[in-house]
Design an enzyme around this catalytic site. Sequence first.
Site, mmCIF file in Angstrom:
data_model
loop_
_atom_site.group_PDB
_atom_site.id
_atom_site.type_symbol
_atom_site.label_atom_id
_atom_site.label_comp_id
_atom_site.label_asym_id
_atom_site.label_seq_id
_atom_site.Cartn_x
_atom_site.Cartn_y
_atom_site.Cartn_z
ATOM 1 N N ARG A 246 0.861 -1.171 0.000
ATOM 2 C CA ARG A 246 0.000 0.000 0.000
ATOM 3 C C ARG A 246 0.901 1.226 0.000
ATOM 4 N NH1 ARG A 246 -3.442 -2.762 -1.574
ATOM 5 N NH2 ARG A 246 -5.600 -3.005 -0.817
ATOM 6 N N GLU A 275 -3.278 7.909 -4.216
ATOM 7 C CA GLU A 275 -3.695 7.473 -5.552
ATOM 8 C C GLU A 275 -4.997 8.161 -5.979
ATOM 9 O OE1 GLU A 275 -3.978 3.231 -5.451
ATOM 10 O OE2 GLU A 275 -1.844 2.959 -5.008
ATOM 11 N N HIS A 293 -1.144 0.751 -9.695
ATOM 12 C CA HIS A 293 -1.772 -0.215 -8.789
ATOM 13 C C HIS A 293 -2.329 -1.370 -9.632
ATOM 14 C CE1 HIS A 293 -3.697 -0.478 -4.544
ATOM 15 N NE2 HIS A 293 -3.477 -1.693 -5.024
#
Length: 334
Positions: A246, A275, A293
């Site tokens: 993460r 993000e 991602h």
Amino acid sequence: MQITPLGIVVYGHGQYIHDELCTMAKRFNVQFVPEQGSRECTLARFRELAATGTYHAILFVSAVNAAPFDAALLHDFLPSLKLVAGLGAGFDHVDVPYLTSHKVLYANTPVAVSDPTATATVLLVLQVVRAASQVEAVVRRNEWRLGLEASKDVRDVTVGLIGMGSIGKLAQRKLDALGFRTMYYNRRQLPAAEENGAQYVSFDELIETADVISLHTPLTNETRHLLSDAEFARMKDGVLIVNTARGAVIDEKALVRAMQSGKVARAGLDVFEREPLIEPYLLETDRTSLGPHWATHTTRTYRDVERELLANLVGWLKTGSPNTPVNEPPKSLW
């Protein structure tokens, strides 16, 4: 006495498990909720369902316009709600303490995403070790080898894995097959049979001695900004950083400072702190290998995560506990 039928809410379209869910709908009260136009629309639809029926489980086949999974989204389903299940290994978008306080289980799908994430980790490790982004940039500028230096050989590189769960273990095996040396830090040392030759070290030793540091921890209050200025300062000069966990496990601004100073030579990142926003320096430099991602986005993963999601529901129906609960199950069955 009238018995309330088991109620299940399915949010999002299950491409690979839709038929199974339709079969369940013949036995249970299954309500299919398509992805809504906004979170406000989702909240409104959930309030409507909760006001007109009793539901015991919610399956999130998608989190689009539903996350975060919190009190605002789920409170109206209490006290009948007993299971919430979603896709992916991460659960930082889920208010797990809130669910636990109301004796609601949360189940994720860590098995399905482990192998593709581990493969993406190895890809980024290879890219940063061999300076792949810099090499490609030089070629694209038609500057044939200009300014390039010989990279390290993978056989002389030690990768330090922070977190040795299912993804870390798979990444270690793949790295070992390529000739890397590996060490790891985990909250507890693994049994020797699960270490596959990786050396268990303290967190301090890992960040001070590893050539590559790769992150494999969930995002929690304890792991947020696990790597920041103080940790980067203790690392080897020219250390390489990889993150497929993460984004907020790394203090992104601190990473930029470490790269600008030369402490961090290169970074391979598939996740970011805010993000889809990314620190401009990370986009501008050719010393980063970046992904959106994207580690789990394979055609097989789409199928596997849905099947694991469904298996959690089936397991809960049979035993009162899903196959991969994140929090502790309640003492009694639903």
